[in-house]
Write an enzyme that holds these catalytic residues in place. Structure first.
Site, short mmCIF file in Angstrom:
data_model
loop_
_atom_site.label_atom_id
_atom_site.label_comp_id
_atom_site.label_asym_id
_atom_site.label_seq_id
_atom_site.Cartn_x
_atom_site.Cartn_y
_atom_site.Cartn_z
N HIS A 108 -7.86 -4.24 1.41
CA HIS A 108 -8.25 -3.19 2.35
C HIS A 108 -8.19 -1.86 1.66
O HIS A 108 -7.62 -0.90 2.12
CB HIS A 108 -7.44 -3.09 3.31
CG HIS A 108 -7.65 -2.35 4.43
ND1 HIS A 108 -8.98 -2.37 5.39
CD2 HIS A 108 -7.28 -1.19 5.11
CE1 HIS A 108 -9.02 -1.59 6.47
NE2 HIS A 108 -7.94 -0.80 6.08
N HIS A 157 1.45 3.68 2.11
CA HIS A 157 1.78 4.49 3.10
C HIS A 157 3.32 4.75 3.19
O HIS A 157 4.09 3.84 2.70
CB HIS A 157 1.39 4.03 4.48
CG HIS A 157 0.02 3.92 4.66
ND1 HIS A 157 -0.76 3.35 5.55
CD2 HIS A 157 -1.03 4.73 4.05
CE1 HIS A 157 -1.93 3.52 5.56
NE2 HIS A 157 -2.01 4.51 4.48
N HIS A 167 4.28 -5.02 10.27
CA HIS A 167 5.05 -4.56 11.49
C HIS A 167 5.14 -5.64 12.59
O HIS A 167 4.36 -6.53 12.45
CB HIS A 167 3.92 -3.39 12.08
CG HIS A 167 3.99 -2.26 11.08
ND1 HIS A 167 4.59 -1.02 11.12
CD2 HIS A 167 3.06 -1.95 9.85
CE1 HIS A 167 4.47 -0.07 10.24
NE2 HIS A 167 3.44 -0.71 9.66
N HIS A 187 0.83 -1.10 -0.06
CA HIS A 187 -0.08 0.10 -0.10
C HIS A 187 0.95 1.21 -0.10
O HIS A 187 2.16 1.17 0.15
CB HIS A 187 -1.02 0.15 1.14
CG HIS A 187 -0.35 0.01 2.55
ND1 HIS A 187 0.23 -1.37 3.00
CD2 HIS A 187 -0.37 0.77 3.58
CE1 HIS A 187 0.83 -0.88 4.23
NE2 HIS A 187 0.39 0.23 4.55
N ASP A 230 5.69 4.31 4.94
CA ASP A 230 6.84 3.59 5.65
C ASP A 230 6.62 2.16 5.01
O ASP A 230 7.33 1.21 5.30
CB ASP A 230 6.36 3.24 7.23
CG ASP A 230 4.95 2.81 7.30
OD1 ASP A 230 3.98 3.42 6.34
OD2 ASP A 230 4.55 2.17 8.11
N HIS A 231 6.05 2.06 3.84
CA HIS A 231 6.07 0.93 3.17
C HIS A 231 6.32 1.17 1.68
O HIS A 231 6.92 0.38 0.59
CB HIS A 231 4.42 0.22 2.93
CG HIS A 231 4.10 -0.37 4.34
ND1 HIS A 231 4.25 -1.71 4.68
CD2 HIS A 231 3.60 0.28 5.51
CE1 HIS A 231 3.75 -1.81 5.85
NE2 HIS A 231 3.37 -0.68 6.36
N ASP A 289 -0.29 -4.30 6.02
CA ASP A 289 -1.24 -3.95 7.25
C ASP A 289 -2.57 -4.60 7.19
O ASP A 289 -3.27 -3.97 8.11
CB ASP A 289 -1.21 -2.29 7.37
CG ASP A 289 0.28 -1.60 7.59
OD1 ASP A 289 1.15 -2.44 7.79
OD2 ASP A 289 0.45 -0.60 7.67
#
Length: 283
Positions: free
Chosen positions: A108, A56, A174, A54, A58-59, A135
């Site tokens: 999602h 975000h 995570h 996805h 941090d990915h 996530d």
């Protein structure tokens, strides 16, 4: 197939999936390019593609840098907000990277999960099944509903990820296993599987070792978000409809007490040496 689990940032995971016969590799959620390139050199592999679960930061934040450094690099994802995207995929679409065949199920809204769809000849070569859920599904927990609903998450967990073979290994985005299982124990205080997994996860955490992967079979034993039809979980939430149970669980988890922050080691050492003395003395 060999999977390198790479801890980055505060608690993120990125992965390097290596096809050992060709020494070709695919990175999943390449958030820290420098660290990834170090491991690529150490493993002596060629990075062929990035799978981004996805958008975000941090990915996905390393995509542009890697695309500039490695011309021809393929970047797969299902959201136009993913940086350096070269191949946008949709739910159920099959795609090929090197000689690996992959299936990208929608997971999602803007979050997605990746799982190898292996023809017989590759299945024999690679062995066990693998899934990268970003996530969506964590060890002992699930993601927050930032960009989706409880209905979507229930579908993702039960009909998409949950429908995969039970021996599928799940690699999440995570490291939050201990926190998740402490909450799971609150939901089901008599669940022996939760107690055993939590003790194991605490040991791994003490040794600074990852708790991934888990398997779907294991998750159904201790993950409350996959146990929404269980009497104990329904009793905890005061709901019986599976979607409403999931919604209530997520709300409780969002408000679950956060763990105490660990003191900074350097600060503690400075304190022991008396370096803070002048600042602590009364004027």
């Amino acid at each position: 197939m060999k999977v390198k689990v790479i801890s980055v940032l505060e608690d993120n995971y990125m992965y390097l999936v290596i096809e050992e016969s060709t020494r070709h590799a695919v990175a999943v959620d390449a958030a820290v390019p420098k660290r990834l390139l170090e491991i690529i050199r150490k493993e002596d592999v060629v990075l062929k593609a990035i799978l981004t679960t996805h958008h975000h930061w941090d990915h996905a934040r390393g995509n542009e840098e890697l695309a500039q450094l490695l011309p021809g690099l393929q970047v797969f994802g299902a959201d136009e907000r993913i940086g350096a995207l070269t191949h946008r995929v949709s739910h159920g679409q099959e795609l090929s990277v090197s000689s690996q065949s992959l299936l990208g199920p929608k997971c999602h809204q803007s979050r997605h999960s990746w799982t190898p769809k292996k023809p017989p000849q590759i299945c024999d070569l690679l062995g066990s099944r693998q899934a990268w859920g970003g996530d969506t599904l964590f060890v002992g927990g699930c993601g927050q509903f930032f960009e989706g609903t409880a209905e979507q998450m229930h579908t993702n967990l039960t009909q998409t990820l949950g429908a995969l073979p039970k021996d599928t290994k799940v690699f999440c985005g995570h490291e939050c296993t201990v926190r998740n299982l402490k909450f799971a124990l609150k939901v089901e205080p008599e669940n022996e599987a939760v107690k055993e997994k939590l003790a194991w996860a605490k040991q791994r955490d003490d040794e600074d070792l990852p708790t991934v992967p888990s398997t779907l079979q294991e998750e159904f034993l201790y993950n409350p978000f996959l146990r929404v039809t269980e009497e104990a979980v329904q009793r905890f939430t005061g709901r019986t409809d599976p979607v409403e149970v999931l919604r209530a669980l997520r709300s409780h988890r969002d408000n679950f007490k956060k763990p105490k922050e660990r003191p900074n080691p350097q600060a503690m050492l400075a304190f022991d040496w008396g370096l803070f003395g002048p600042f602590l003395e009364k004027k």
